[in-house]
Every structure is written in C-alpha cells, then in structure tokens.
Scaffold this motif. Structure first.
Motif, PDB file in Angstrom:
ATOM      1  N   UNK A 398       0.810  -1.224   0.000  1.00 24.77           N
ATOM      2  CA  UNK A 398       0.000   0.000   0.000  1.00 24.77           C
ATOM      3  C   UNK A 398       0.838   1.266   0.000  1.00 24.77           C
ATOM      4  N   UNK A 399       2.094   1.201   0.457  1.00 26.58           N
ATOM      5  CA  UNK A 399       2.934   2.392   0.503  1.00 26.58           C
ATOM      6  C   UNK A 399       3.531   2.773  -0.831  1.00 26.58           C
ATOM      7  N   UNK A 400       3.379   1.929  -1.841  1.00 24.33           N
ATOM      8  CA  UNK A 400       3.958   2.197  -3.153  1.00 24.33           C
ATOM      9  C   UNK A 400       2.963   2.938  -4.042  1.00 24.33           C
ATOM     10  N   UNK A 401       3.494   3.831  -4.885  1.00 26.53           N
ATOM     11  CA  UNK A 401       2.642   4.559  -5.822  1.00 26.53           C
ATOM     12  C   UNK A 401       2.283   3.719  -7.039  1.00 26.53           C
ATOM     13  N   UNK A 402       3.103   2.718  -7.330  1.00 27.26           N
ATOM     14  CA  UNK A 402       2.872   1.876  -8.507  1.00 27.26           C
ATOM     15  C   UNK A 402       1.887   0.763  -8.190  1.00 27.26           C
ATOM     16  N   UNK A 403       1.208   0.283  -9.237  1.00 28.83           N
ATOM     17  CA  UNK A 403       0.269  -0.830  -9.065  1.00 28.83           C
ATOM     18  C   UNK A 403       1.026  -2.105  -8.701  1.00 28.83           C
ATOM     19  N   UNK A 404       0.364  -2.968  -7.954  1.00 31.90           N
ATOM     20  CA  UNK A 404       0.963  -4.242  -7.560  1.00 31.90           C
ATOM     21  C   UNK A 404       1.087  -5.140  -8.784  1.00 31.90           C
ATOM     22  N   UNK A 405       2.293  -5.535  -9.092  1.00 37.65           N
ATOM     23  CA  UNK A 405       2.557  -6.384 -10.252  1.00 37.65           C
ATOM     24  C   UNK A 405       3.096  -7.731  -9.812  1.00 37.65           C
ATOM     25  N   UNK A 406       3.158  -8.668 -10.748  1.00 41.79           N
ATOM     26  CA  UNK A 406       3.610 -10.022 -10.430  1.00 41.79           C
ATOM     27  C   UNK A 406       5.037  -9.998  -9.892  1.00 41.79           C
ATOM     28  N   UNK A 407       5.870  -9.111 -10.407  1.00 39.19           N
ATOM     29  CA  UNK A 407       7.261  -9.036  -9.941  1.00 39.19           C
ATOM     30  C   UNK A 407       7.351  -8.649  -8.470  1.00 39.19           C
ATOM     31  N   UNK A 408       6.321  -7.983  -7.958  1.00 36.75           N
ATOM     32  CA  UNK A 408       6.329  -7.539  -6.570  1.00 36.75           C
ATOM     33  C   UNK A 408       5.974  -8.646  -5.593  1.00 36.75           C
ATOM     34  N   UNK A 409       5.472  -9.755  -6.082  1.00 38.75           N
ATOM     35  CA  UNK A 409       5.096 -10.861  -5.191  1.00 38.75           C
ATOM     36  C   UNK A 409       5.954 -12.101  -5.461  1.00 38.75           C
TER      37      UNK A 409
END
Length: 419
Positions: A398-409
């Motif tokens: 939630x603290x990121x400005x970018x959308x949650x992407x597959x690379x983030x998980x």
C-alpha cells in the motif's frame, strides 16, 4: 441463493441448461415476462449458470446446436420453462405439444436433466436470457486485462544484432570512401605544387593493391568482420534452442478450434478440464468429445459421418486413447502451473496461447521463453480486487505509488519456476 457451477465441478453435459427447447427461429425482439427480474445481481448470477450449463450448445440471439434463447418467457410460461429445464424428457413423454415439437425440430437430441437447479437458479438464468449481454459479445477483447507482452527472449534480440552489424559495416565503408576522396583531392593539389624529387616520386607512385590486401590493417578488418558474422550466426542459433514459436504439428484428428471455440463458443475449460485445478490443462479424452458427438452425429446412425468424427467413434469402440500431438512444450527444468495463473491470477487463455478461437490448426503463438515470461511478470498488474488470496500482499504494497505487479510478489525469483 444461486449456485455457481464450473465445468469442472459439474458432470460434463451435452447442452446445458434446458432449453434445447424454446424458441423457434423467428423474430428475436420480445417483451420479457414481468416476473423475470432485470436486476444486475440476478443477471450476473444467471450468466454463471448459463456459462456452466448452457453455453456449449446455446446462444442468446442466434441458433447454434440448440435454438436461440432470447424471448423464451414471452413464448412459454415460466412454469413450462422450469419443467423443461429440469427434466425435458419427462415433459416430452407426457405428450406436451410444444416440448415434442422442439424435440423433433432439433433432430430428437436428448438434453440432460438439470434437477439440481433451484428455483432461484432457474429464475436467474431466465433473467440473463432476457436481459443479459444484449451488446455484441464479439466486440469484447479476447486477450483479457493483462499487459500485452510481445516476443521477448532474454538478452539482445537477433534483429538488434543484425542492425548493429549492418551499421558497423556501413560506417566502415563510409570511412573508406571519405579517406579515398581526401587522398584524391590532396594528390591533385600537391601535383600542382613545386615539390622536391623525393616528394614528387612519392606523389606519383602507383597504388599497389597486392600490398594493400597483405597489409596488417586489411587482415585485421576482414578477420573482425568474419568473427562478427560467425558470432552473430552462433548467437541466433543459440536463441532458437528450445523455441518452437509457430509450431503446428499435424494431429491424428483434424480438430478445428475455430469451429468449436470460435463459432460455437465452447469454453476452453469444457475440454481442458484441469486448467483450473492443476499444473496441466489436460488433453481431452474421446469421452469428452462424445458428450456432444454422441448426440450431434448419431442421427440416422454412424453412416454418413465425416471420416474425422469416425475416428472418435473408433477410439471409443476400441477403448484406445487418441494420440494427440502436444503443441506447447516447456523444458523439464521449468515449472508452470495453469491453476495458479487461470484460477488465482485470472489470466485469459489467449494471453499466452493467442487467438485460439480463430485457429483452424493450433500453433504455438508465443515464444514461451524465459525472457517472455519475465517480461510478462514485470508488466502484468495483479487482479487483486475481490480475491482474498492477495489481501495481505496488497496491504504490504500500500505504501507504493505503482500498481501491484507479479514481480512484486516474487514473480522474478528463480525458485518460482526452476526447482
């Protein structure tokens, strides 16, 4: 309360919801029965029932295997529709004129019973039939909401290497031409000047091409070009190892996805039953084919059926599997789970397999290389809305400005695919 059944949880059924019944082809603009709800909730629930039980053989506004369904409640009473949907054969056996007429019109195809449907299910289904999807569904995009990922292998693409090599050769030629022009201009200028004997001899000397070809500079240039060409060819070949993009093997039965998935809009999950449940999508057995063809092609016996469909009958009669040729192959060192992508990630089949509903002969649409997968993981947004699986991950992101992407998980972790 509606019951949502997927094609993997309900026994495979030929036509799906009742209705191999209503609608004789004719005008398709009707005033729906006022008892049928037009609420978004009812229509949405009815669409789920329709997709799980009816879509294989029916469409709303045009005839398919069964009749078009729009306007059913204007032509028939709701009580009649419920009876036909739940047990069409009982209604036909009772001598009901409408039921018998529809049964005969559609070559006496037997529609399976749907007694598991509750009154709410049937009413929601009727709501969808009358009010759902009135816009042309063909206008919807077939590739889903995910990012469109093109080609993409790891490293420098072959096209770039070709361009780089071509530019280097062109620059070298331009340099040689410019040097030749400079030498020619200087020679003409110096010949008109007062020079001593030694300089004049140097200016008037003839070009020795043999000496040029034997010079160290010429040998170095030619050697560099040869090495560059050999290296480029080797790299191009290395990038094609294990890549079968465009591969379209001949199958033992000429099955047309364009006809089944395109014209008749049969869901992929109807035949590939494991796609939402496990690692593999499953290649359909002959029994799945016979769910439809036992009824569609047996009018008047097996005489006159096409040679391709006859192969299905032969496989069933001889209890022998159809030896389909696998089109999409990943190396053993890679792990890919269809259920994780389709059921959890909500990835459309066309994202990886291309416009499968347009393919007369199935071919490998995407490269399926590691770089192609990584590019997809970098660009694809997670469909987290309404999916409890991602709640904690969304909270952490939630603290990121970018959308949650597959690379983030963890989508770029080596152990995700290599185990």
């Amino acid at each position: 309360m509606s019951i949502k059944r997927s094609l993997t949880s309900v026994p495979l059924r030929l036509s799906t919801l009742a209705m191999l019944f209503f609608l004789l082809l004719g005008t398709q603009v009707y005033a729906a029965n006022p008892e049928v709800s037009d609420s978004e909730e009812a229509i949405s629930a009815g669409k789920s029932v329709f997709n799980a039980n009816c879509k294989t053989c029916h469409q709303l506004d045009r005839k398919a295997v069964g009749p078009a369904l729009r306007g059913l409640t204007d032509r028939r009473s709701i009580d009649w529709a419920k009876k036909f949907i739940r047990n069409s054969q009982a209604l036909i056996a009772s001598g009901d004129a409408d039921a018998v007429g529809i049964y005969n019109e559609f070559n006496q195809l037997v529609m399976p019973n749907h007694e598991f449907l509750s009154d709410d299910d049937v009413m929601n289904l009727l709501a969808y039939i009358e009010y759902g999807d009135k816009a042309d569904p063909a206008a919807a995009a077939a590739t889903g909401d995910g990012a469109q990922v093109a080609g993409g292998g790891a490293g420098i693409p072959s096209e770039y290497l070709t361009i780089i090599l071509g530019v280097l050769v062109l620059v070298l030629l331009l340099i040689l031409i410019v040097l030749g022009l400079i030498i020619s201009i200087l020679t003409k200028y110096l010949k008109n000047q007062q020079l001593d004997a030694e300089d004049e001899e140097f200016i008037n000397q003839k070009s020795d091409f043999k000496k040029l070809f034997r010079s160290d500079a010429f040998v170095i240039i030619i050697t560099t070009l040869v090495i560059a060409l050999v290296a480029k060819t080797a790299i191009d070949e290395l990038y094609t190892v294990g890549v079968q993009q465009g591969y379209a093997p001949k199958q033992p039965i000429a099955f047309s996805h364009q006809l089944h998935a395109g014209q008749y809009e049969i869901e992929c999950q109807y035949c590939h039953t494991g796609v939402e449940l496990g690692k593999s999508a499953n290649i359909p057995s002959a029994n799945i084919c016979m769910n439809c063809h036992a009824h569609i092609q047996n009018v008047g016996g097996q005489e006159g059926i096409s040679p391709e469909i006859a192969k299905i009958y032969a496989a069933v009669d001889n209890n022998q599997p159809i030896e389909w040729v696998r089109v999409h192959n990943l190396p053993d060192l890679s792990y890919f789970n269809h259920a994780q992508h389709v059921a959890v990630g909500g990835v459309e089949c066309q994202t990886c397999h291309g416009p499968i509903e347009e393919m007369e002969v199935v071919y490998q649409h995407s490269s399926l290389t590691m770089g192609w997968c990584i590019d997809c993981h970098r660009q694809t947004d997670i469909k987290s809305q309404g999916n409890e699986y991602y709640d904690k991950l969304v909270q952490l992101h939630s603290g990121s400005k970018d959308a949650l992407k597959v690379k983030d998980i963890g989508g770029l972790e080596c152990a995700k695919c290599h185990y």
